[in-house]
Scaffold this motif. Sequence first.
Motif, short mmCIF file in Angstrom:
data_model
loop_
_atom_site.label_atom_id
_atom_site.label_comp_id
_atom_site.label_asym_id
_atom_site.label_seq_id
_atom_site.Cartn_x
_atom_site.Cartn_y
_atom_site.Cartn_z
N ALA A 70 46.26 34.00 42.44
CA ALA A 70 46.43 34.42 41.04
C ALA A 70 45.30 35.35 40.62
N GLY A 71 44.10 35.06 41.09
CA GLY A 71 42.93 35.88 40.74
C GLY A 71 42.88 37.12 41.63
N ALA A 86 50.59 43.27 43.00
CA ALA A 86 51.15 42.18 42.17
C ALA A 86 50.32 40.93 42.41
N ARG A 87 50.03 40.19 41.33
CA ARG A 87 49.27 38.96 41.51
C ARG A 87 50.23 37.78 41.62
N PRO A 196 40.80 35.64 33.47
CA PRO A 196 40.45 36.26 34.75
C PRO A 196 39.00 36.74 34.74
N ASP A 197 38.48 36.99 35.91
CA ASP A 197 37.12 37.53 36.05
C ASP A 197 37.22 39.05 36.00
N THR A 198 36.81 39.62 34.87
CA THR A 198 36.83 41.08 34.69
C THR A 198 35.52 41.48 34.04
N PRO A 199 35.22 42.79 33.99
CA PRO A 199 33.99 43.19 33.30
C PRO A 199 33.96 42.70 31.85
N GLY A 308 41.72 45.11 35.10
CA GLY A 308 41.16 44.22 36.12
C GLY A 308 41.90 42.91 36.27
N TYR A 309 43.11 42.81 35.73
CA TYR A 309 43.91 41.60 35.91
C TYR A 309 45.38 41.91 35.71
#
Length: 309
Positions: A70-71, A86-87, A196-199, A308-309
């Motif tokens: 997913a990430g 695609a996630r 999500p992990d994004t800036p 970023g996600y």
Amino acid sequence: MINVLFAARPERWNTYETPLRDALSAPGIDAHLSQEIAPDQVDYIVYAPNSDVQDFAPFTRAKAVLNLWAGVERITGNETLKIPLARMVDPGLTKGMVEWVTGHVLRYHLGMDRHIVNPGHEWAVHTAPLAQERDVVILGLGALGTACAEVLVALGFRVTGWSRSAKDVAGVSCLHGDAGLAEALARAEIAVTLLPDTPATTNLINAHTLAQMPRGAFLINPGRGPLIDDDALISALDAGQIAHATLDVFRTEPLPQAHPFWAHPQVTVTPHIAAETRASTASQSIVENIRRGEAGEPWLNLVDRDLGY
Ligand code: NDP
Ligand code: OXD
């Protein structure tokens, strides 16, 4: 015949080979699935970011990368990736996350620890409030956050969700953007981070935002480690601003033995197990995107590389 490359750690092949072959045997799809296909012959890449494939340039005819996770933070910055990404949105993974989040919310809501660890055998009567008297805030109202919110609403909790864009989820007080964050945090007796992990999300949980939560709040993070400023969280725990945290994800995984989270009495560490992608349902999601790719239909769960996600 379309060629589908399985680019993940070899042990994942044992889990995925049969369900992916089953899903690919759907009428109308004629596919060859393998761990080894010449790059210039590959049509789709079923991908785990920790696989050996890090340079996508040789995959000259590939139509899409279909992520098994997913990430996507480990792949969005890859300059060699020019095709759609695609996630993973997997009903099995979603169910797992809902169960994990609900379990940990109920632990805090009911004060279960009082009785689970009771070395003095104290007859300490404590009546928990009902769910309808408890505010739970979900930061991130995507596939996982929304599913968790819906179940918590069904249990009776007062649920607030926060996202980047405006949402409408039945029974959930939906807030968004910078303006909505302070309001969401102020309600967060129990906060769940499913971002999500994004800036834009790095260190979102920091000294300032922790101070905006009610005193004695609980924090549950199954999202990603960099969402939290670790030092700020430890200070907030030591000061009683945050009563307890359950953390499933970390900046460095496995969490190094020397990290203070391991020894902190107000932290529960779980080893990135909140929700596993389930091969049978995940294979269906992947093959649906292959079907769409072949039919010229829009991709599902397309990643916006700029966000970023
Ligand atoms: P989605 O992409 O569906 O949802 C992400 C949510 O975060 C969206 O609601 C999005 O807002 C919101 N968001 C993103 N950036 C911001 C921002 N800057 N400000 C406010 N809101 C923001 O992801 P999923 O729900 O599928 O998954 C969430 C995360 O969970 C994954 O990225 C992954 O890191 C983690 N995960 C962890 C697992 C585990 O086992 N611990 C397992 C699987 C996933 P909007 O809706 O407006 O776009
Ligand atoms: C994922 C995860 O991103 O397991 O799928 O965290």
